[in-house]
Design a protein around this motif. Structure first.
Motif, PDB file in Angstrom:
ATOM      1  N   LYS A 101      -1.905   9.180   5.443  1.00  0.00           N
ATOM      2  CA  LYS A 101      -1.362   8.926   4.126  1.00  0.00           C
ATOM      3  C   LYS A 101      -0.138   9.667   3.905  1.00  0.00           C
ATOM      4  O   LYS A 101       0.248  10.626   4.327  1.00  0.00           O
ATOM      5  CB  LYS A 101      -2.274   9.433   2.975  1.00  0.00           C
ATOM      6  CG  LYS A 101      -3.507   8.752   3.173  1.00  0.00           C
ATOM      7  CD  LYS A 101      -3.573   7.386   2.539  1.00  0.00           C
ATOM      8  CE  LYS A 101      -4.681   6.562   2.433  1.00  0.00           C
ATOM      9  NZ  LYS A 101      -4.599   5.067   2.140  1.00  0.00           N
ATOM     10  N   ARG A 124       4.969  -1.028 -10.237  1.00  0.00           N
ATOM     11  CA  ARG A 124       4.620   0.678 -10.226  1.00  0.00           C
ATOM     12  C   ARG A 124       5.539   1.485 -11.103  1.00  0.00           C
ATOM     13  O   ARG A 124       5.853   2.625 -10.668  1.00  0.00           O
ATOM     14  CB  ARG A 124       4.498   0.837  -8.688  1.00  0.00           C
ATOM     15  CG  ARG A 124       3.233   0.495  -7.954  1.00  0.00           C
ATOM     16  CD  ARG A 124       1.940   0.583  -8.759  1.00  0.00           C
ATOM     17  NE  ARG A 124       1.694   1.953  -9.367  1.00  0.00           N
ATOM     18  CZ  ARG A 124       1.080   2.794  -8.725  1.00  0.00           C
ATOM     19  NH1 ARG A 124      -0.012   2.413  -7.642  1.00  0.00           N
ATOM     20  NH2 ARG A 124       0.714   3.986  -9.106  1.00  0.00           N
ATOM     21  N   ASP A 141       0.826  -1.263  -0.029  1.00  0.00           N
ATOM     22  CA  ASP A 141      -0.083  -0.097  -0.090  1.00  0.00           C
ATOM     23  C   ASP A 141       0.811   1.552   0.184  1.00  0.00           C
ATOM     24  O   ASP A 141       0.481   2.114  -0.867  1.00  0.00           O
ATOM     25  CB  ASP A 141      -0.934  -0.004   1.386  1.00  0.00           C
ATOM     26  CG  ASP A 141      -1.790   1.033   1.231  1.00  0.00           C
ATOM     27  OD1 ASP A 141      -2.539   1.528   0.293  1.00  0.00           O
ATOM     28  OD2 ASP A 141      -1.583   2.011   2.329  1.00  0.00           O
ATOM     29  N   ASP A 196       1.972   1.976  -3.441  1.00  0.00           N
ATOM     30  CA  ASP A 196       1.099   2.753  -4.345  1.00  0.00           C
ATOM     31  C   ASP A 196       1.315   4.106  -4.022  1.00  0.00           C
ATOM     32  O   ASP A 196       1.145   4.902  -4.904  1.00  0.00           O
ATOM     33  CB  ASP A 196      -0.275   1.945  -3.987  1.00  0.00           C
ATOM     34  CG  ASP A 196      -0.279   0.610  -4.707  1.00  0.00           C
ATOM     35  OD1 ASP A 196       0.329   0.240  -5.690  1.00  0.00           O
ATOM     36  OD2 ASP A 196      -1.042  -0.191  -4.037  1.00  0.00           O
ATOM     37  N   GLN A 197       1.164   4.376  -2.645  1.00  0.00           N
ATOM     38  CA  GLN A 197       0.870   5.887  -2.307  1.00  0.00           C
ATOM     39  C   GLN A 197       2.453   6.708  -2.709  1.00  0.00           C
ATOM     40  O   GLN A 197       2.007   7.808  -2.949  1.00  0.00           O
ATOM     41  CB  GLN A 197       1.232   6.057  -0.684  1.00  0.00           C
ATOM     42  CG  GLN A 197      -0.248   5.465  -0.178  1.00  0.00           C
ATOM     43  CD  GLN A 197      -0.278   5.712   1.330  1.00  0.00           C
ATOM     44  OE1 GLN A 197       0.037   6.940   1.761  1.00  0.00           O
ATOM     45  NE2 GLN A 197      -0.640   4.689   2.067  1.00  0.00           N
ATOM     46  N   ALA A 254       4.040   6.026  -5.448  1.00  0.00           N
ATOM     47  CA  ALA A 254       3.917   6.191  -6.790  1.00  0.00           C
ATOM     48  C   ALA A 254       3.015   7.220  -7.157  1.00  0.00           C
ATOM     49  O   ALA A 254       3.233   7.963  -7.876  1.00  0.00           O
ATOM     50  CB  ALA A 254       3.719   4.726  -7.402  1.00  0.00           C
ATOM     51  N   ASP A 255       1.952   7.096  -6.566  1.00  0.00           N
ATOM     52  CA  ASP A 255       0.902   8.217  -6.878  1.00  0.00           C
ATOM     53  C   ASP A 255       1.296   9.713  -6.347  1.00  0.00           C
ATOM     54  O   ASP A 255       1.115  10.829  -6.903  1.00  0.00           O
ATOM     55  CB  ASP A 255      -0.559   7.820  -5.959  1.00  0.00           C
ATOM     56  CG  ASP A 255      -1.136   6.510  -6.478  1.00  0.00           C
ATOM     57  OD1 ASP A 255      -0.827   6.171  -7.536  1.00  0.00           O
ATOM     58  OD2 ASP A 255      -2.052   6.163  -5.570  1.00  0.00           O
ATOM     59  N   ALA A 256       2.219   9.760  -5.244  1.00  0.00           N
ATOM     60  CA  ALA A 256       2.711  10.989  -4.939  1.00  0.00           C
ATOM     61  C   ALA A 256       3.778  11.642  -5.972  1.00  0.00           C
ATOM     62  O   ALA A 256       3.908  12.706  -5.992  1.00  0.00           O
ATOM     63  CB  ALA A 256       3.234  10.921  -3.536  1.00  0.00           C
ATOM     64  N   GLY A 257       4.238  10.680  -6.842  1.00  0.00           N
ATOM     65  CA  GLY A 257       5.179  11.257  -7.761  1.00  0.00           C
ATOM     66  C   GLY A 257       6.650  10.688  -7.666  1.00  0.00           C
ATOM     67  O   GLY A 257       7.549  10.917  -8.385  1.00  0.00           O
ATOM     68  N   LEU A 276       1.300  11.219   1.340  1.00  0.00           N
ATOM     69  CA  LEU A 276       1.220  12.719   0.662  1.00  0.00           C
ATOM     70  C   LEU A 276       0.662  13.604   1.796  1.00  0.00           C
ATOM     71  O   LEU A 276       1.091  14.782   1.374  1.00  0.00           O
ATOM     72  CB  LEU A 276       0.191  12.582  -0.655  1.00  0.00           C
ATOM     73  CG  LEU A 276       0.339  13.627  -1.486  1.00  0.00           C
ATOM     74  CD1 LEU A 276       1.691  13.912  -1.933  1.00  0.00           C
ATOM     75  CD2 LEU A 276      -0.878  13.595  -2.782  1.00  0.00           C
TER      76      LEU A 276
END
Length: 386
Positions: A275, A88, A52, A55-56, A58-61, A277
């Motif tokens: 989270k 990812r 998890d 994933d966070q 990767a989503d944050a950049g 981010l």
């Protein structure tokens, strides 16, 4: 400007965490004398929690991901973690002592398309390396792993931490790296224990050893450039930041704690509670780190070395003030240039032959240091000749 430097600069302007360092465990099968980590398990993140988190990130950049420990191969789910990181599309660097990597592990790693694998080698002599790791046969096993990895096409970096025990062995390690086809790097910095113990700093090499290292062309490249006196300080320098820690880089411990960097243990949040981010954007600690520019540094902002110093804010934090100088980095600047920093002058913690006084005063004046910085009359003479 290199592509990575340009990416880091753009990420900093956009507030993007381009890089992350994730320690998946503090457990280790070696007991290196200079290690700054505890080795017991205090409740590591589970596989699901790490997946998890990836994933966070990767989503944050995050793009550049370092996976390390402790010894990451002590986690039975390491390949599962690497597989998800690969899915990812992170650029993955793996740090390991490699003594658990055999032909099968080397072959299995191929599917993750790792950018590089970094392995610590402390000496080319088994009696020295094994004494540092406290594991008999560890050098032999690490070298065997490097051979396996190179035979499978991996880019391998040999990292040589230099301390009092191995200070004369870096030429042998460098030759070993060349023989094995590995990249060679050195690091003459011993880091205080993450829980505060500074006793291991006694392992740091002497000033004379630092000077020798920093004046060896095969280690530092162009000597004239590397050892040049500091350049004049301007507004661009004073508006700059020390490093990427907290700006484009974050460190996450095996327990989910977030810090600006592995060498900067300023607690800034925990991904088990928030989270990633949200921590990155809103942590008061990270915001404070980002607010500090060279002109805000106590003492450093008035030092001629401020534009060329390798000052680590994490080491400064461990020395008591993240807005102040790091004595360890002052020593490095002095070893490179022969010119003491403002902090060294204040502490009267250096020794310079009298024959250098006039040359140094002239250079220091050009770098923005006033004569008042030396102290007055007799005190100045005592500092320079102690």
């Amino acid at each position: 400007m290199s592509l990575i430097t340009e990416l880091d600069s753009r990420a900093g302007k956009l507030g993007v965490p381009l890089s992350a360092h994730l320690d998946v465990t503090y457990r280790c099968n070696e007991r290196c004398v200079h290690c700054y980590l505890p080795h017991d398990d205090r409740g590591e993140m589970t596989t699901a929690e790490i997946v998890d988190l990836l994933d966070q990130l990767a989503d944050a950049g995050v793009f550049f991901l370092t996976i390390s420990g402790g010894e990451p191969f002590l986690r039975r789910d390491l390949f599962e973690i690497l597989a998800h990181a690969r899915a990812r599309t992170f650029n993955i660097k793996l740090k390991t002592n490699a003594i658990l990597i055999r032909e099968g592990e080397a072959e299995s790693l191929r599917r993750f398309n790792l950018d590089s694998i970094q392995i610590s080698i402390y000496s080319h002599r088994p009696e020295v390396h094994d004494a540092i790791t406290k594991v008999k046969g560890s050098l032999e096993r690490s070298i065997a792993a490097i051979r396996f990895l190179k035979s499978r096409g991996f880019k391998v970096t040999i990292a040589n931490v230099i301390m009092r025990y191995n200070r004369h062995d870096y030429p042998g390690v460098q030759a070993l790296a060349a023989e094995l086809g590995a990249i060679f790097t050195i690091d003459p910095t011993i880091t205080p224990h993450i829980e505060g113990d500074r006793g291991i700093l006694a392992l740091n090499v002497s000033r004379a050893d630092l000077e020798e290292i920093f004046h060896t062309e095969s280690l530092v490249g162009n000597l004239e450039e590397f050892c040049a006196p500091p350049v004049a300080v301007d507004d661009d320098v004073l508006d700059s930041v020390s490093c990427s820690a907290g700006h484009t880089l974050a460190y996450i411990s095996p327990y989910g704690d977030v810090f600006p960097c592995v060498q900067f243990p300023l607690p800034s949040g925990n991904v088990r509670k928030q989270k990633f981010l949200d921590i990155w954007r809103d942590s008061p600690q990270l915001r404070e780190v980002r607010s500090i520019h060279a002109r805000d540094l106590e003492g450093c902002s008035e030092c001629g070395h401020v534009g060329s110093c390798t000052r680590c804010p994490g080491l400064a934090y461990r020395e008591g003030n993240m807005r102040g100088p790091s004595m360890a980095d002052c020593e490095k600047s002095f070893a490179r240039t022969g010119i003491p920093s403002r902090n060294m002058l204040r502490k009267a913690a250096f020794s310079v032959p009298l024959v250098q006084i006039e040359e140094w005063r002239s250079t220091a004046s050009g770098a923005g240091l006033a004569e008042d910085d030396f102290g007055g009359g007799k005190d100045r003479e005592n500092v320079l000749s102690c």
